[in-house]
Design an enzyme around this catalytic site. Structure first.
Site, PDB file in Angstrom:
ATOM      1  N   SER A 142       0.657  -1.254  -0.045  1.00 47.22           N
ATOM      2  CA  SER A 142       0.093   0.122   0.031  1.00 47.22           C
ATOM      3  C   SER A 142       0.780   1.062   0.227  1.00 47.22           C
ATOM      4  CB  SER A 142      -0.892   0.166   1.511  1.00 47.22           C
ATOM      5  OG  SER A 142      -1.454   1.288   1.508  1.00 47.22           O
ATOM      6  N   TYR A 155      -1.554  -0.426  10.641  1.00 46.67           N
ATOM      7  CA  TYR A 155      -1.863  -0.962   9.414  1.00 46.67           C
ATOM      8  C   TYR A 155      -0.284  -0.831   8.387  1.00 46.67           C
ATOM      9  CZ  TYR A 155      -3.672  -1.158   4.531  1.00 46.67           C
ATOM     10  OH  TYR A 155      -4.144  -1.501   3.207  1.00 46.67           O
TER      11      TYR A 155
END
Ligand code: NDP
Length: 248
Positions: A142, A155
């Site tokens: 990501s 995350y």
């Protein structure tokens, strides 16, 4: 002849979003697809669509956080189709919250799915790919694997780990002709944010992306297909891909 004719691709997290679009895109390029996730019904809908357009696909119900199930997924692919050419480690969760909230169950879930689940499937796939003398592992990281924001610390930690693991794998496996690609998307319209339980974070997420056009799952599937269809001598190491109007 389609570019991935004769290739077998395993896609985790294929029941929605990026994984679903990737399964369809790889099948459209001729790959035989093994679509994995926990939600069987959603996988059935996907396999129906792929078969309807002439593709070859099976679905395997699999929770990647269970090491045995992740290994069985790869074994099943090899048993059914004789090989595993591409593994797309896409299954992931993003449970954003400030660390001070202490949502430790959610931290564990993120590390279990995003990091350990990826490792379990990868470990099994490497055994098959080494025997074949070739293979390609595509890990979905990501922008959060490069940038940290408040509520995204844990995350991001998982995606930072995905990037480090990917680079380690690349160096460990290059002599085995196994390619490693890490894909780092910015905001994509999927179910990912719908699991966030902190209402403040949900509202902030909506404010942040509500006014720009974010990407569609097919956009990332296109990037994955690009990496997967390069000649064997080409290893696309990293793809960072943002919506045009996403700043960070
Ligand atoms: P979705 O929520 O739509 O898809 C996530 C997929 O992961 C689902 O198919 C889900 O299937 C699967 N999954 C979750 N937990 C497990 C598990 N324990 N075992 C097996 N499968 C599991 O989100 P996205 O498509 O957006 O997410 C795909 C990847 O893309 C993730 O790694 C995410 O971090 C990454 N990403 C997404 C971005 C975005 O903006 N959407 C941006 C950057 C990266 P099921 O619940 O049926 O098991």
């Amino acid at each position: 002849m389609a570019k991935l004719d004769g290739k077998v691709a395993v896609v985790t997290g294929a029941s929605s979003g990026i994984g679903e679009a990737t399964a369809e895109a790889l099948a459209a390029e001729g790959a035989t697809v093994v679509a994995a996730a926990r939600r069987e019904e959603r996988l059935q809908e996907l396999t129906g669509r792929i078969e309807g357009s002439g593709g070859r696909v099976i679905s395997v119900q699999c929770d990647v956080t269970d090491e045995e199930q992740a290994h069985e997924l790869i074994q099943r692919a090899e048993q059914e189709f004789g090989r595993v050419d591409i593994l797309v480690n896409n299954a992931g969760v993003m449970l954003l919250s400030k660390i001070e909230k202490g949502l430790s169950e959610q931290w564990r879930q993120m590390f279990d799915v995003n990091v350990l689940g990826l490792l379990y499937a990868t470990d099994a796939a490497i055994q098959v790919m080494k025997r074949q003398g070739a293979g390609h592992i595509i890990n979905i990281s990501s922008v959060a694997g490069r940038k940290v924001r408040p509520t995204g610390g844990v995350y991001s930690g998982t995606k930072w780990a995905v990037n480090a693991i990917s680079e380690g794998l690349r160096q460990e496996l290059l002599e085995d002709n196994i390619r490693i690609t890490v894909v780092e998307p910015g905001a994509v319209e999927t179910e990912l944010a719908s699991h966030i339980t902190d209402e403040e974070v949900v509202q902030e997420h909506k404010r942040r992306f509500g006014s720009i056009e974010i990407m569609q799952p097919e956009d990332i599937a296109g990037a994955i297909t690009y990496a997967a269809t390069q000649p064997e001598r080409v290893s696309v190491n990293e793809i960072l891909i943002r919506p045009t109007r996403q700043a960070n």
